[in-house]
Write an enzyme that holds these catalytic residues in place. Structure first.
Site, short mmCIF file in Angstrom:
data_model
loop_
_atom_site.label_atom_id
_atom_site.label_comp_id
_atom_site.label_asym_id
_atom_site.label_seq_id
_atom_site.Cartn_x
_atom_site.Cartn_y
_atom_site.Cartn_z
N THR A 38 0.87 -1.19 0.00
CA THR A 38 0.00 0.00 0.00
C THR A 38 0.90 1.23 0.00
O THR A 38 1.31 1.70 -1.05
CB THR A 38 -0.97 -0.01 1.19
OG1 THR A 38 -0.24 -0.27 2.40
CG2 THR A 38 -2.03 -1.07 1.02
N LYS A 45 3.94 -7.12 3.86
CA LYS A 45 3.71 -5.71 3.59
C LYS A 45 3.45 -5.02 4.91
O LYS A 45 2.93 -5.60 5.86
CB LYS A 45 2.55 -5.51 2.61
CG LYS A 45 1.17 -5.90 3.11
CD LYS A 45 0.43 -4.90 3.98
CE LYS A 45 0.38 -3.52 3.37
NZ LYS A 45 -0.36 -2.58 4.32
N THR A 58 0.95 -3.98 12.35
CA THR A 58 -0.07 -3.90 11.30
C THR A 58 0.51 -4.29 9.97
O THR A 58 1.34 -3.59 9.42
CB THR A 58 -0.67 -2.49 11.22
OG1 THR A 58 -1.52 -2.46 10.10
CG2 THR A 58 0.35 -1.43 11.06
N GLU A 107 6.24 4.66 7.27
CA GLU A 107 5.80 5.80 6.45
C GLU A 107 6.61 7.06 6.76
O GLU A 107 6.64 7.53 7.89
CB GLU A 107 4.31 6.06 6.69
CG GLU A 107 3.44 4.99 6.05
CD GLU A 107 1.97 5.14 6.35
OE1 GLU A 107 1.17 4.53 5.62
OE2 GLU A 107 1.61 5.84 7.32
N ASN A 142 -0.31 10.49 5.84
CA ASN A 142 -1.56 10.10 6.49
C ASN A 142 -2.62 11.18 6.44
O ASN A 142 -3.81 10.89 6.60
CB ASN A 142 -1.26 9.67 7.94
CG ASN A 142 -0.64 8.30 7.98
OD1 ASN A 142 -1.32 7.29 7.83
ND2 ASN A 142 0.68 8.24 8.12
N THR A 202 -7.37 10.00 0.07
CA THR A 202 -7.53 10.55 -1.27
C THR A 202 -6.39 10.18 -2.19
O THR A 202 -6.42 10.51 -3.37
CB THR A 202 -7.61 12.09 -1.19
OG1 THR A 202 -6.47 12.60 -0.51
CG2 THR A 202 -8.88 12.50 -0.47
#
Length: 411
Positions: free
Chosen positions: A156, A182, A193, A280, A406, A411
């Site tokens: 992702t 992932k 997660t 991230e 985040n 979007t």
């Protein structure tokens, strides 16, 4: 914690073990990208299966379906999509079951022999039509070289694919364990997660396979934190084909089990490090090593407390040797710790510096300490001075880009 002996990595990822093939294709769930978003792993023979799942009370629909299928016996295939978590949807379990049925029909196996997983945005209805249309090509392209495309298809916000495989000798036979994972955001212990799919040709009793996976996950994925958020779809699934023909591993106290568990640890530990390093927006992998603890709980709790501290993570991004934030995280950990015996050392390939001794600051050159924090992998060594237990946890720094990613995720 498992006694760790390192092993060299081999190519192949989730297809490294004989008898497994995989593939990944773009079906259109990730509309803003033409990258693969649908993956399939397939075994030429029925496999014993073991799994662990998120501890979040809100769970993705694929988890319920996969649990039900594993309860019915052997698993032959795993179908996975990215771009949509299929979570909190009224038709979620129906769609997850449909994914299994579509794959099973093309593979000519039973629906209950297929496990399913999804990752992506929570609360959006999963369209089944793109998946149905893409599965024939997905099956047709299955190959021993397909781990790369499959591992890309489950990404992702990941920036790199995550694969690892090793081989060991058990009972005179070569045994292979490989996997792909992932995970980049919503990463926090219990479980980190993530999605992870593992394959092995080891011959091992199913209850012992489950025990090994639970034990090793506890020492690896459950020791990773990127941002303190535990996701809804976390799944680690391990398939064992028994094709290696080693004498069945039946005893947890045997050398064969210890060899298998160590190999599984090596795979999951390296995948854990990859997830933490690819957090991230991250620029640094942080590894917290705690020793001198009075018990396993204390060692694990303190290590996780340090790598979860937002203030500490920000300091590492700024190359700030602010050891007070480390000691603070040690102090509020849910464990019985005496601050007067705590030592802290920061190290990297640029060197090391002791920043705290017996709970007090030491005299060190701040410029030299800052240089230690320049490389992209930093070790924080915390000695509690109160026992013989140790633990390792992995995290990453907190950067401006984490907020940007985040803020725009939906979007």
């Amino acid at each position: 914690m498992i006694a760790f002996k390192d092993l060299p990595v081999i190519p192949g990822g989730v297809c490294a073990a004989p008898g497994f093939v995989a593939n990944g294709v773009h079906c259109g769930l990730r509309k803003a990208s033409d990258a693969p978003d649908l993956a399939l792993i397939y075994s030429e023979t029925p496999c014993k299966a073991a799994a662990v799942y998120t501890q979040n009370k809100v769970k993705g629909a694929p988890i319920a379906v996969t649990k039900a299928h594993l309860a019915q016996g052997d698993i032959r295939a795993v179908i996975v999509n990215s771009g949509n978590a299929n979570t909190c949807n009224i038709d979620g379990e129906y769609k997850a079951e449909q994914m299994c049925a579509i794959a099973a029909q093309c593979l000519n196996i039973n629906t209950h022999e297929v496990a399913v997983a999804s990752t992506g945005v929570i609360g959006e209805v999963l369209p089944i039509e793109p998946i149905r249309d893409a599965v024939p090509a997905l099956v047709k392209g299955l190959s021993r070289e397909g781990s790369k495309e499959a591992s890309r298809a489950i990404m992702t916000t990941d920036t790199v694919k995550k694969e690892y495989a090793v081989q060991v000798t058990i009972g005179g036979e070569t045994v292979t364990i490989g996997g792909m994972a992932k995970g980049s955001g919503m990463i926090h212990p219990n479980m980190a997660t993530m999605l992870c799919f593992l394959t092995t040709d080891a011959c091992i009793d199913q209850p012992l396979l489950q025990f090994a996976l639970s034990q090793v996950t506890n020492d690896t994925f459950n020791m990773v934190s990127v941002d303190g958020d535990t996701s809804t779809n976390d799944t680690v699934l391990l398939l064992s084909s028994s094709l290696a023909k080693n004498k069945p591993i039946m005893d947890v106290d045997s050398d064969d089990y210890r060899t298998f568990a160590n190999a599984l640890y090596v795979v999951l530990m390296n995948l854990s490090r990859m997830i933490a390093k690819d957090g991230e927006g991250a620029t640094k992998l942080l590894e917290c090593v705690v020793d001198g603890a009075p018990d396993d709980h204390t060692a694990r709790t303190v290590a996780k407390s340090v790598i979860t501290s937002t203030l500490f993570k920000c300091a590492m991004f700024g190359k700030d040797p602010n050891w007070g934030r480390i000691l603070c995280a040690v102090g509020y950990a849910d464990a019985d710790v005496s601050p007067d015996t705590v030592n802290v050392t920061l190290s990297s390939k640029a060197g090391s510096v002791c920043v705290c001794q017996n709970g007090r600051g030491t005299t060190f050159d701040p410029n030299a300490a800052q240089e230690v924090l320049v490389p992209d992998e930093i070790t924080i060594h915390v000695t509690l001075g109160d026992g013989a237990f140790h633990a390792v946890a992995w995290g990453c720094d907190m950067t401006y880009d984490y907020v940007k990613i985040n803020a725009d995720y939906h979007t």
